[in-house]
Motif scaffolding. Structure first.
Motif, PDB file in Angstrom:
ATOM      1  N   ASN A   1     -13.068  -3.842 -36.285  1.00 22.92           N
ATOM      2  CA  ASN A   1     -12.556  -4.974 -35.446  1.00 22.92           C
ATOM      3  C   ASN A   1     -13.401  -6.267 -35.402  1.00 22.92           C
ATOM      4  OD1 ASN A   1      -9.938  -4.049 -34.237  1.00 22.92           O
ATOM      5  ND2 ASN A   1     -11.263  -2.340 -33.199  1.00 22.92           N
ATOM      6  N   ARG A   2     -14.652  -6.076 -35.429  1.00 22.53           N
ATOM      7  CA  ARG A   2     -15.677  -7.079 -35.316  1.00 22.53           C
ATOM      8  C   ARG A   2     -15.457  -7.990 -36.637  1.00 22.53           C
ATOM      9  NH1 ARG A   2     -21.468  -4.266 -34.733  1.00 22.53           N
ATOM     10  NH2 ARG A   2     -21.841  -6.683 -35.454  1.00 22.53           N
TER      11      ARG A   2
ATOM     12  N   TYR B   1      -6.323  -2.350 -36.849  1.00 30.76           N
ATOM     13  CA  TYR B   1      -7.474  -3.136 -37.069  1.00 30.76           C
ATOM     14  C   TYR B   1      -6.883  -4.575 -37.101  1.00 30.76           C
ATOM     15  CZ  TYR B   1      -9.920   1.093 -37.978  1.00 30.76           C
ATOM     16  OH  TYR B   1     -10.135   2.387 -37.742  1.00 30.76           O
TER      17      TYR B   1
ATOM     18  N   VAL C   1     -14.305   1.932 -35.977  1.00 29.70           N
ATOM     19  CA  VAL C   1     -13.419   1.218 -35.073  1.00 29.70           C
ATOM     20  C   VAL C   1     -13.801  -0.166 -34.840  1.00 29.70           C
ATOM     21  CG1 VAL C   1     -11.934   0.811 -33.182  1.00 29.70           C
ATOM     22  CG2 VAL C   1     -12.217   3.265 -34.263  1.00 29.70           C
ATOM     23  N   GLN C   2     -15.065  -0.184 -34.251  1.00 32.75           N
ATOM     24  CA  GLN C   2     -15.930  -1.098 -33.887  1.00 32.75           C
ATOM     25  C   GLN C   2     -16.174  -2.379 -34.962  1.00 32.75           C
ATOM     26  OE1 GLN C   2     -19.356  -0.317 -31.501  1.00 32.75           O
ATOM     27  NE2 GLN C   2     -18.201   0.589 -29.716  1.00 32.75           N
ATOM     28  N   ASN C   3     -16.664  -1.618 -36.091  1.00 41.11           N
ATOM     29  CA  ASN C   3     -17.132  -2.357 -37.286  1.00 41.11           C
ATOM     30  C   ASN C   3     -15.938  -3.153 -37.729  1.00 41.11           C
ATOM     31  OD1 ASN C   3     -19.746  -1.890 -37.241  1.00 41.11           O
ATOM     32  ND2 ASN C   3     -19.523  -0.046 -38.597  1.00 41.11           N
TER      33      ASN C   3
ATOM     34  N   ARG D   1     -19.423  -8.724 -40.084  1.00 42.95           N
ATOM     35  CA  ARG D   1     -19.439  -8.571 -38.798  1.00 42.95           C
ATOM     36  C   ARG D   1     -20.097  -9.687 -37.876  1.00 42.95           C
ATOM     37  NH1 ARG D   1     -21.865  -2.640 -39.471  1.00 42.95           N
ATOM     38  NH2 ARG D   1     -23.149  -4.104 -40.715  1.00 42.95           N
TER      39      ARG D   1
ATOM     40  N   GLU E   1     -16.020   5.919 -33.344  1.00 48.60           N
ATOM     41  CA  GLU E   1     -15.969   4.568 -32.516  1.00 48.60           C
ATOM     42  C   GLU E   1     -16.891   3.611 -33.330  1.00 48.60           C
ATOM     43  OE1 GLU E   1     -15.296   1.945 -30.024  1.00 48.60           O
ATOM     44  OE2 GLU E   1     -14.250   4.137 -30.272  1.00 48.60           O
ATOM     45  N   GLU E   2     -17.888   3.999 -34.219  1.00 53.68           N
ATOM     46  CA  GLU E   2     -18.553   2.890 -34.860  1.00 53.68           C
ATOM     47  C   GLU E   2     -17.501   2.280 -36.056  1.00 53.68           C
ATOM     48  OE1 GLU E   2     -22.554   2.432 -37.652  1.00 53.68           O
ATOM     49  OE2 GLU E   2     -21.760   4.411 -37.104  1.00 53.68           O
TER      50      GLU E   2
ATOM     51  N   ASP F   1     -12.104  -9.800 -36.193  1.00 54.79           N
ATOM     52  CA  ASP F   1     -12.339 -10.756 -34.899  1.00 54.79           C
ATOM     53  C   ASP F   1     -13.293 -12.057 -35.539  1.00 54.79           C
ATOM     54  OD1 ASP F   1     -11.015  -9.390 -33.018  1.00 54.79           O
ATOM     55  OD2 ASP F   1     -12.824  -8.598 -32.037  1.00 54.79           O
TER      56      ASP F   1
END
Length: 205
Positions: free
Chosen positions: A149-150, A179, A145-147, A109, A142-143, A153
């Motif tokens: 996507n990070r 994702y 999803v964020q992980n 990440r 949400e954690e 990205d």
């Protein structure tokens, strides 16, 4: 696999502490592949990555034999990452015979590589480990999803224009596409297997 390396709860698969303990230098476990050996997907990977001198980033390499098998098949320029320092030291020592391969302790990440430096990135079940939190699979925390996507990205950042991100998983498209889809990329999905399916997601920049 020894019972003593299995987590008590699935969500431990997302914990760095669990992996450090599992990969302790005294562990009896020499190698482990979650699913699909290189032999199972070699023809597909050779098709997707026709240039064997491509610079390849292995995301969350673990103690899988994938990098070793690809190296022996002629893909010499492989950079391996994992966030377990114990594992990285063990694998660096084990593969001392292959000086072209690199081994880095790193969080997928937050990759510490320059932008536009890799031709290929491969994730074989690593993103899956970040999805083990207890929750409704249709509505992940949400954690998670964020992980996820990070990771994507960061992978797209370090890939060169025309590069490819290959993700091998048992996760079905309706759980994974969210994702992987980006306006600036194309996504191809291939289903592998007969009775039990795996999926190869191919993201091209």
């Amino acid at each position: 696999m020894s019972d003593r390396v299995l987590p008590q709860k699935n969500e431990e698969y997302g914990s760095k502490e669990y992996w450090d303990q599992r990969y302790n230098l005294e562990s009896e476990e020499q190698s482990f592949d979650w699913f699909k050996s290189y032999a199972d997907v070699a023809d597909l990977l050779r098709e997707i990555v026709p240039v064997k001198s491509s610079r390849i980033l292995m995301l969350g390499c673990g103690n899988s034999t994938l990098s070793q098998d690809m190296y022996e098949d002629g893909f010499k320029n492989i950079v391996n990452t994992d966030y377990s320092r114990v594992l990285i030291e063990k694998m660096r020592h084990k593969h001392a015979y292959a000086p072209e391969m690199e081994w880095h302790e790193m969080d997928i990440r937050d990759l510490k590589f320059e932008t536009d430096t890799f031709d290929v990135a491969i994730d074989k079940g690593t993103m899956d480990a970040m999805m083990t939190a207890k929750a409704d699979v249709w509505d992940p925390p949400e954690e998670v999803v964020q992980n996820c996507n990070r990771e994507v990205d960061e992978v797209l950042r370090v890939l060169k224009k025309g590069g490819v991100f290959i993700y091998l998983t048992f996760g079905q498209p309706h759980f994974r596409k969210r994702y992987l889809e980006r306006p600036e990329t194309t996504l191809e999905i291939r289903k592998i297997g007969e009775a039990f399916h795996y999926y190869l997601y191919i993201v091209r920049t």
